[in-house]
Design a protein around this motif. Sequence first.
Motif, PDB file in Angstrom:
ATOM      1  N   PRO A 217       0.810  -1.227   0.000  1.00  0.00           N
ATOM      2  CA  PRO A 217       0.000   0.000   0.000  1.00  0.00           C
ATOM      3  C   PRO A 217       0.839   1.270   0.000  1.00  0.00           C
ATOM      4  N   SER A 218       2.053   1.208   0.543  1.00  0.00           N
ATOM      5  CA  SER A 218       2.923   2.391   0.572  1.00  0.00           C
ATOM      6  C   SER A 218       3.375   2.817  -0.817  1.00  0.00           C
ATOM      7  N   PHE A 219       3.092   1.990  -1.824  1.00  0.00           N
ATOM      8  CA  PHE A 219       3.431   2.352  -3.207  1.00  0.00           C
ATOM      9  C   PHE A 219       2.601   3.554  -3.666  1.00  0.00           C
ATOM     10  N   PHE A 220       1.503   3.830  -2.960  1.00  0.00           N
ATOM     11  CA  PHE A 220       0.573   4.889  -3.365  1.00  0.00           C
ATOM     12  C   PHE A 220       0.426   5.914  -2.245  1.00  0.00           C
ATOM     13  N   THR A 221      -0.101   7.083  -2.595  1.00  0.00           N
ATOM     14  CA  THR A 221      -0.238   8.169  -1.637  1.00  0.00           C
ATOM     15  C   THR A 221      -1.525   8.934  -1.878  1.00  0.00           C
ATOM     16  N   ASP A 222      -2.057   9.522  -0.819  1.00  0.00           N
ATOM     17  CA  ASP A 222      -3.219  10.395  -0.967  1.00  0.00           C
ATOM     18  C   ASP A 222      -2.804  11.874  -0.932  1.00  0.00           C
ATOM     19  N   ARG A 223      -1.486  12.128  -0.947  1.00  0.00           N
ATOM     20  CA  ARG A 223      -1.025  13.521  -0.964  1.00  0.00           C
ATOM     21  C   ARG A 223      -1.289  14.192  -2.293  1.00  0.00           C
ATOM     22  N   HIS A 224      -1.403  13.411  -3.357  1.00  0.00           N
ATOM     23  CA  HIS A 224      -1.643  13.940  -4.691  1.00  0.00           C
ATOM     24  C   HIS A 224      -2.884  13.291  -5.274  1.00  0.00           C
ATOM     25  N   ALA A 225      -3.473  13.954  -6.254  1.00  0.00           N
ATOM     26  CA  ALA A 225      -4.640  13.410  -6.952  1.00  0.00           C
ATOM     27  C   ALA A 225      -4.296  13.231  -8.426  1.00  0.00           C
ATOM     28  N   TRP A 228      -6.688   8.989 -12.412  1.00  0.00           N
ATOM     29  CA  TRP A 228      -6.838   7.529 -12.362  1.00  0.00           C
ATOM     30  C   TRP A 228      -6.918   7.006 -10.938  1.00  0.00           C
ATOM     31  N   GLY A 229      -7.143   7.865  -9.962  1.00  0.00           N
ATOM     32  CA  GLY A 229      -7.231   7.405  -8.590  1.00  0.00           C
ATOM     33  C   GLY A 229      -5.987   7.766  -7.793  1.00  0.00           C
ATOM     34  N   ALA A 230      -5.630   6.930  -6.807  1.00  0.00           N
ATOM     35  CA  ALA A 230      -4.502   7.217  -5.923  1.00  0.00           C
ATOM     36  C   ALA A 230      -3.226   7.432  -6.719  1.00  0.00           C
ATOM     37  N   ALA A 231      -2.490   8.466  -6.324  1.00  0.00           N
ATOM     38  CA  ALA A 231      -1.239   8.776  -7.019  1.00  0.00           C
ATOM     39  C   ALA A 231      -0.143   7.824  -6.566  1.00  0.00           C
ATOM     40  N   ILE A 232       0.861   7.664  -7.397  1.00  0.00           N
ATOM     41  CA  ILE A 232       2.022   6.851  -7.061  1.00  0.00           C
ATOM     42  C   ILE A 232       2.912   7.647  -6.107  1.00  0.00           C
ATOM     43  N   ASN A 233       3.403   6.976  -5.080  1.00  0.00           N
ATOM     44  CA  ASN A 233       4.205   7.634  -4.041  1.00  0.00           C
ATOM     45  C   ASN A 233       5.647   7.798  -4.501  1.00  0.00           C
ATOM     46  N   LEU A 234       5.951   8.942  -5.092  1.00  0.00           N
ATOM     47  CA  LEU A 234       7.298   9.222  -5.570  1.00  0.00           C
ATOM     48  C   LEU A 234       8.056  10.196  -4.685  1.00  0.00           C
ATOM     49  N   ASP A 235       7.404  10.710  -3.640  1.00  0.00           N
ATOM     50  CA  ASP A 235       8.057  11.740  -2.844  1.00  0.00           C
ATOM     51  C   ASP A 235       7.803  11.606  -1.338  1.00  0.00           C
ATOM     52  N   GLY A 236       7.273  10.479  -0.905  1.00  0.00           N
ATOM     53  CA  GLY A 236       6.996  10.280   0.513  1.00  0.00           C
ATOM     54  C   GLY A 236       8.140   9.590   1.229  1.00  0.00           C
ATOM     55  N   ALA A 237       7.914   9.295   2.516  1.00  0.00           N
ATOM     56  CA  ALA A 237       8.960   8.691   3.337  1.00  0.00           C
ATOM     57  C   ALA A 237       9.386   7.322   2.810  1.00  0.00           C
ATOM     58  N   ASP A 238       8.478   6.580   2.210  1.00  0.00           N
ATOM     59  CA  ASP A 238       8.787   5.231   1.717  1.00  0.00           C
ATOM     60  C   ASP A 238       8.932   5.183   0.195  1.00  0.00           C
ATOM     61  N   SER A 239       9.323   6.313  -0.401  1.00  0.00           N
ATOM     62  CA  SER A 239       9.300   6.391  -1.866  1.00  0.00           C
ATOM     63  C   SER A 239      10.546   5.826  -2.543  1.00  0.00           C
ATOM     64  N   GLY A 240      11.595   5.524  -1.779  1.00  0.00           N
ATOM     65  CA  GLY A 240      12.829   5.044  -2.417  1.00  0.00           C
ATOM     66  C   GLY A 240      12.627   3.827  -3.300  1.00  0.00           C
ATOM     67  N   PRO A 241      12.034   2.748  -2.793  1.00  0.00           N
ATOM     68  CA  PRO A 241      11.797   1.577  -3.646  1.00  0.00           C
ATOM     69  C   PRO A 241      10.829   1.847  -4.799  1.00  0.00           C
ATOM     70  N   VAL A 242       9.897   2.778  -4.600  1.00  0.00           N
ATOM     71  CA  VAL A 242       8.954   3.109  -5.673  1.00  0.00           C
ATOM     72  C   VAL A 242       9.699   3.792  -6.812  1.00  0.00           C
ATOM     73  N   ARG A 243      10.527   4.765  -6.488  1.00  0.00           N
ATOM     74  CA  ARG A 243      11.318   5.449  -7.515  1.00  0.00           C
ATOM     75  C   ARG A 243      12.245   4.460  -8.228  1.00  0.00           C
ATOM     76  N   ALA A 244      12.852   3.558  -7.454  1.00  0.00           N
ATOM     77  CA  ALA A 244      13.745   2.557  -8.052  1.00  0.00           C
ATOM     78  C   ALA A 244      12.997   1.639  -9.003  1.00  0.00           C
ATOM     79  N   PHE A 245      11.738   1.346  -8.690  1.00  0.00           N
ATOM     80  CA  PHE A 245      10.925   0.472  -9.536  1.00  0.00           C
ATOM     81  C   PHE A 245      10.846   1.015 -10.958  1.00  0.00           C
ATOM     82  N   PHE A 246      10.609   2.316 -11.096  1.00  0.00           N
ATOM     83  CA  PHE A 246      10.453   2.894 -12.431  1.00  0.00           C
ATOM     84  C   PHE A 246      11.801   3.137 -13.104  1.00  0.00           C
ATOM     85  N   ILE A 247      12.797   3.538 -12.332  1.00  0.00           N
ATOM     86  CA  ILE A 247      14.124   3.726 -12.931  1.00  0.00           C
ATOM     87  C   ILE A 247      14.668   2.400 -13.434  1.00  0.00           C
ATOM     88  N   GLU A 248      14.512   1.350 -12.628  1.00  0.00           N
ATOM     89  CA  GLU A 248      14.969   0.021 -13.074  1.00  0.00           C
ATOM     90  C   GLU A 248      14.175  -0.452 -14.278  1.00  0.00           C
TER      91      GLU A 248
END
Length: 601
Positions: A217-225, A228-248
Amino acid sequence: MRRVHAMPFGAQILADGAVRFRVWAPDHAAIALALDGAAAPLPLAREEGGWHTLVTRTARAGSRYRFVLPDGLHVPDPASRHQPVDVHGPSEVIDPRAHPWRDGAWRGRPWHEAVLYELHVGTFTPGGTFRSAIERLDHLAALGITALQIMPVADFPGRRNWGYDGVLPFAPDAAYGRPEDFKALIEAAHARGLMVLLDVVYNHFGPDGNYLHALAPSFFTDRHATPWGAAINLDGADSGPVRAFFIENALYWLTEFHLDGLRLDAVHAIRDDSATHILDALGGRVRAAFPDRHVHLVLENEENHAHRLERRADGTPRAYTAQWNDDMHHVLHVAATGEGEGYYADYLGDAAKLARALAEGFAFQGEAMPYRGHARGEPSAHLPPTAFIAFVQNHDQIGNRAFGERLTMLAPAEAVRACGAVLLLLPQIPMLFMGEEWAASQPFLFFCDFGPDLADAVRNGRRAEFARFPAFADAARRARIPDPLAQTTVAASTLRWEDRDIAPHAEALAWHRRILALRHAELAPRLPRLRRGGAARVIGAGAVSVVWTFEEGGTLALDANLSPRGVAGFAPPRGRVLWQEGMAERDVLAPWSVRWSLDDG
């Protein structure tokens, strides 16, 4: 030659033959692996940072597996390389070393040589597969195409989709073939001198088959809209693995599939307030990873952020090579069709915007756009023309129409030809949409294949979307909009290759071959000497002149009358005439006339 991208997650075959499974699931204390052939699920070891890992010799290439959550839910691997039975089924362990690449000498092509051809694998040929697309590569090479722009292939739900509803971004959709089939297509393209760029979607996941909500669930965030629904968490406390997912993911496609570039869909919808935007991080990683290859990163960005296209002192891109130039499409479309609904109203009858888009790339460079109700764009005249990709047709501009009409169904033939003559010799990078080269008569309609829970919502939503347009105020007319869930809709959108050999399609194909041959002979070699935009002059309604000046002297000049009336006031040609479409006499250009001239100085 073998090509492998060693990802920090997913299923990776190790040097000793064991398989390492690794997944990020920070909200779960325990994750297990359901492996075909295993008597019971195998537990993964929880590691620091929310990672879960298992190394086992029980799995091998071809093994099918799922991750098991504490509540018993079985989910596919978010980094699955292959989904043999669609998005809800098991993932398959793939050994990338099994494909023996034969294009070891291929380093790509420089961007100034690019002539793009956008295609959808499922409707490009009757077969609708990676392998069947290979059969048409000789046609594209003979036409003068130098790069395929493939619509997204990331695994989507069902048997047919445009690709923007993908949920497993590392897995080429099984409807088109296996991963090795996609690699075969890329390799075959390289053998013919064709680059291959892939459309990737990093702004959202599709509505069906995305198990990341359950897995992490930490892959998504309600800080942004987002739309398509919940935004992808690219800037939160747990965003490191999320950012790596797309870069990889970007590195994976460029390495393991030897692609020549990526087109990042709708980056204006990527929400990231971190100190280093994900686009900057991704672009930097890609540039550092491939110093010895021509790798091209292309953006779709409705906000016209020119700063993402900046060049270094030597003219090479800092990060992103080019952007799809919607403004260029809009000024040419309204000139040819006279349409003025929606955002077209902000371009209709505005020769100054036509001139600016031709000369400088963006028509809106910070001015208020009435349709949007706010300012749009940044100054772009300082950028080289090759920072922009120009087109008069693409999947969006055709397929988002209710009946998927191509430009040839909406405008007079002479208007379509004039716009084509502008597009294909413009110093911006041109792009054709599949079948455009022979004026294909098939529409390109919106289609998908969702299950019953979503089918009616999509079907009804598609028709409701057009209710605000006067032409569709009548419910009976809306009911005639093709059903996106019907097999007949995708069938109607599939190219009929037999048409290209008969009139008037054969004449259109011959015309495109001639003008693209001229582009490659006369314009492409000179493009590196154009380091900034041109100077434009409005001659009359729909009539403009643009002059680009080469470094070390010489000019390229365009005189265009994109209107149904003759217009006077054009200067004599500069140097020799490269191409003339329509009639020119003294200072008058007849309706729908275009003249290109070149002065070597």
